[in-house]
Design a protein around this motif. Structure first.
Motif, mmCIF file in Angstrom:
data_model
loop_
_atom_site.group_PDB
_atom_site.id
_atom_site.type_symbol
_atom_site.label_atom_id
_atom_site.label_comp_id
_atom_site.label_asym_id
_atom_site.label_seq_id
_atom_site.Cartn_x
_atom_site.Cartn_y
_atom_site.Cartn_z
ATOM 1 N N GLN A 27 0.829 -1.206 0.000
ATOM 2 C CA GLN A 27 0.000 0.000 0.000
ATOM 3 C C GLN A 27 0.863 1.255 0.000
ATOM 4 O O GLN A 27 0.541 2.228 -0.680
ATOM 5 C CB GLN A 27 -0.956 -0.009 1.199
ATOM 6 C CG GLN A 27 -2.030 1.051 1.106
ATOM 7 C CD GLN A 27 -2.905 0.896 -0.125
ATOM 8 O OE1 GLN A 27 -3.379 -0.187 -0.427
ATOM 9 N NE2 GLN A 27 -3.111 1.978 -0.855
ATOM 10 N N GLU A 28 1.957 1.238 0.743
ATOM 11 C CA GLU A 28 2.854 2.396 0.745
ATOM 12 C C GLU A 28 3.472 2.610 -0.629
ATOM 13 O O GLU A 28 3.679 3.758 -1.047
ATOM 14 C CB GLU A 28 3.953 2.218 1.797
ATOM 15 C CG GLU A 28 3.458 2.396 3.222
ATOM 16 C CD GLU A 28 4.541 2.169 4.253
ATOM 17 O OE1 GLU A 28 5.693 1.841 3.880
ATOM 18 O OE2 GLU A 28 4.238 2.307 5.449
ATOM 19 N N PRO A 33 4.936 6.414 -3.794
ATOM 20 C CA PRO A 33 5.978 5.822 -4.650
ATOM 21 C C PRO A 33 7.292 6.589 -4.639
ATOM 22 O O PRO A 33 8.361 5.977 -4.628
ATOM 23 C CB PRO A 33 5.340 5.808 -6.034
ATOM 24 C CG PRO A 33 4.291 6.871 -5.984
ATOM 25 C CD PRO A 33 3.802 6.879 -4.563
ATOM 26 N N ASN A 34 7.242 7.908 -4.620
ATOM 27 C CA ASN A 34 8.487 8.694 -4.642
ATOM 28 C C ASN A 34 9.271 8.539 -3.352
ATOM 29 O O ASN A 34 10.496 8.400 -3.376
ATOM 30 C CB ASN A 34 8.188 10.164 -4.910
ATOM 31 C CG ASN A 34 7.647 10.387 -6.300
ATOM 32 O OD1 ASN A 34 7.906 9.604 -7.214
ATOM 33 N ND2 ASN A 34 6.865 11.433 -6.459
ATOM 34 N N VAL A 39 13.954 5.887 -0.368
ATOM 35 C CA VAL A 39 14.465 4.969 0.656
ATOM 36 C C VAL A 39 15.226 3.821 -0.015
ATOM 37 O O VAL A 39 16.324 3.451 0.403
ATOM 38 C CB VAL A 39 13.305 4.425 1.526
ATOM 39 C CG1 VAL A 39 13.783 3.297 2.429
ATOM 40 C CG2 VAL A 39 12.691 5.545 2.337
ATOM 41 N N PHE A 40 14.641 3.272 -1.071
ATOM 42 C CA PHE A 40 15.261 2.187 -1.824
ATOM 43 C C PHE A 40 16.599 2.640 -2.405
ATOM 44 O O PHE A 40 17.609 1.967 -2.265
ATOM 45 C CB PHE A 40 14.299 1.767 -2.933
ATOM 46 C CG PHE A 40 14.836 0.726 -3.864
ATOM 47 C CD1 PHE A 40 14.883 -0.600 -3.483
ATOM 48 C CD2 PHE A 40 15.272 1.073 -5.127
ATOM 49 C CE1 PHE A 40 15.366 -1.566 -4.350
ATOM 50 C CE2 PHE A 40 15.755 0.118 -5.998
ATOM 51 C CZ PHE A 40 15.801 -1.211 -5.609
ATOM 52 N N SER A 57 16.613 1.461 -13.677
ATOM 53 C CA SER A 57 16.000 0.192 -13.286
ATOM 54 C C SER A 57 14.561 0.407 -12.817
ATOM 55 O O SER A 57 13.651 -0.341 -13.178
ATOM 56 C CB SER A 57 16.826 -0.446 -12.173
ATOM 57 O OG SER A 57 16.204 -1.594 -11.701
ATOM 58 N N HIS A 58 14.354 1.433 -12.016
ATOM 59 C CA HIS A 58 13.009 1.737 -11.514
ATOM 60 C C HIS A 58 12.065 2.069 -12.661
ATOM 61 O O HIS A 58 10.949 1.564 -12.711
ATOM 62 C CB HIS A 58 13.068 2.904 -10.524
ATOM 63 C CG HIS A 58 11.725 3.413 -10.121
ATOM 64 N ND1 HIS A 58 10.895 2.700 -9.300
ATOM 65 C CD2 HIS A 58 11.068 4.552 -10.442
ATOM 66 C CE1 HIS A 58 9.773 3.385 -9.128
ATOM 67 N NE2 HIS A 58 9.865 4.504 -9.805
#
Length: 69
Positions: A27-28, A33-34, A39-40, A57-58
């Motif tokens: 859900q997050e 998404p941004n 964080v990723f 990649s994203h």
């Protein structure tokens, strides 16, 4: 037998907790998404992966996910 029942309850509780955590993460990813991307990216930049590679990649993954729906 009581130990077996206790172990089942323990494993079942861990599984339920993991399912709830995954649902929250999904859900997050939809709602934020941004922020999740930042964080990723930060985690991989700490490991010397370039932001450009992560963004590419994203974008590819996002395109594939969107196109497969």
């Amino acid at each position: 037998m009581p130990m077996l029942a206790g172990e089942y309850v323990s494993v079942s509780s861990l599984s339920d907790t993991a399912d709830i955590d995954l649902a929250r993460e999904r859900q997050e990813l939809i709602d934020l998404p941004n922020e999740k991307l930042e964080v990723f990216a930060a985690a991989f930049v700490e490991r010397d992966v370039s932001k450009q590679l992560l963004l590419k990649s994203h974008l590819e993954h996002t395109h594939e996910t969107t196109c497969s729906r």
